[in-house]
Scaffold this motif. Sequence first.
Motif, PDB file in Angstrom:
ATOM      1  N   PRO A 131     -11.668  82.682 108.261  1.00  0.00           N
ATOM      2  CA  PRO A 131     -10.500  82.891 109.277  1.00  0.00           C
ATOM      3  C   PRO A 131     -10.592  82.340 110.337  1.00  0.00           C
ATOM      4  CG  PRO A 131     -11.421  84.800 108.020  1.00  0.00           C
ATOM      5  CD  PRO A 131     -12.419  83.716 107.780  1.00  0.00           C
ATOM      6  N   THR A 172      -2.810  82.415 111.549  1.00  0.00           N
ATOM      7  CA  THR A 172      -3.934  82.549 110.958  1.00  0.00           C
ATOM      8  C   THR A 172      -4.251  83.100 109.654  1.00  0.00           C
ATOM      9  OG1 THR A 172      -4.694  83.130 113.294  1.00  0.00           O
ATOM     10  CG2 THR A 172      -6.327  83.541 111.586  1.00  0.00           C
ATOM     11  N   VAL A 205      -3.631  83.383 105.985  1.00  0.00           N
ATOM     12  CA  VAL A 205      -3.121  82.470 104.976  1.00  0.00           C
ATOM     13  C   VAL A 205      -1.651  82.894 104.357  1.00  0.00           C
ATOM     14  CG1 VAL A 205      -3.487  81.233 102.844  1.00  0.00           C
ATOM     15  CG2 VAL A 205      -5.446  81.578 104.583  1.00  0.00           C
ATOM     16  N   HIS A 206      -1.621  84.156 103.859  1.00  0.00           N
ATOM     17  CA  HIS A 206      -0.548  84.483 103.145  1.00  0.00           C
ATOM     18  C   HIS A 206       0.489  84.612 104.130  1.00  0.00           C
ATOM     19  CE1 HIS A 206      -2.921  86.089 100.017  1.00  0.00           C
ATOM     20  NE2 HIS A 206      -3.492  86.737 100.903  1.00  0.00           N
ATOM     21  N   TYR A 244       1.864  81.138 104.302  1.00  0.00           N
ATOM     22  CA  TYR A 244       2.833  80.561 103.162  1.00  0.00           C
ATOM     23  C   TYR A 244       4.000  81.037 103.325  1.00  0.00           C
ATOM     24  CZ  TYR A 244      -0.938  77.922 100.523  1.00  0.00           C
ATOM     25  OH  TYR A 244      -1.646  76.978 100.233  1.00  0.00           O
TER      26      TYR A 244
END
Lengths: 125, 260
Positions: B2, B102, B104-105, B108
């Motif tokens: 991260p 930052t 990731v989910h 997306y």
Amino acid sequence: MTKDDRKYLPTHEWCRIQDGIATIGITDFAVQSLSDLVFLDLPPIGTRISADDAFGEIESVKAVSDIVAPVSGEVVEVNEALPDDLDVLKTDPWDAGWMVKVKVTGESGNLLDAASYQRQVEAHE
Amino acid sequence: MPQEPLAAPTDRLRLLIDPPGDAAWNMAVDAALLAGRHPATLRFYGFEPAALTLGRFQDAAAFPELASRAVPCVRRMTGGGAILHVDELTYSLVGDAALLPTDVHASYDLVHDAIARGLAHCGVRAHRVTEHRPGPGPRALRAAHCFAVPARHDLVAPDGRKLCGSAQRRTLRPRARVLMHGSLPLLPRAAQPFVASVAELSVTPPDRAALIAALADALTGALGLGAAQPGTLAADEREHARAVLGQLRTDRDTLLGSSR
């Protein structure tokens, strides 16, 4: 949770230096943030790594990320079993989940003590 | 790992529209964009001839089509499963880490929801998978095709087949940067019935230019940026891409060798 017996990079790697050998891994915060780990690529023994440069890569859900070296030196031992059992990083990132051991020639100037790293994590949460 | 945003996002998105081209060159350009300094670039491209790309850590020996040399192959710097790139629109979104969330989910969600809106503007029905689905484990992923296993965040057709799959590479050195690229099949594939396509999901399939315009508008809006500015690859980026190309071609020979 952090451990007082080691130092940390702001990018969530830890290192514990004993007798000139640094044991390196990633923190539980990093493991939780990455989630669903699928691949880990570590350097072979003998590789010279540089502090603050990437020394490995980890693939988690939908993203490949760098693992940054807290120290410079030569890789003298690799946790060869870890890439085949990444669940260890979830259960014990601090000990069984160590990644490499490095004969230290220098340290990153960005290393944090446990309290400073903990504050960074809490600020992020 | 991260990473924290290191810089404020730019207010301008550079738009690169490349014709379908060589697989290794395509990946070399994405690598050059990631290594470069431009704060935000949206690139559209495609593959001609058709090609297979493997995820960063996949096992080339698991793909028999490589042994027969039926298709060109190149390894991506991103993870996930293998993708057969044929009759598709490919995108890459590249820039400083601050370009995307930052988390990731969250990143997306942002990008794929924007792509879904762009598709909807063109009359193409797709939705993002929101529930967690256990993806292939590490061993299965070594041999998996990306589109065969719709997972959380993927865009899927109403019948559940995957329409858009993406992958990310996040780097910290020398700068915190992010690359997200993905594949959007345009036409049905007889050999891969598990792949959905734009043509199947719209009454009047949009042409390539209209689709690019709609996706660019949706993505710039989602990123909080002004209208995308058409641009070109900078000289240093092109030079970097040429250097990467040589390495990718060497790697490709290794891939072919390991698949025999």
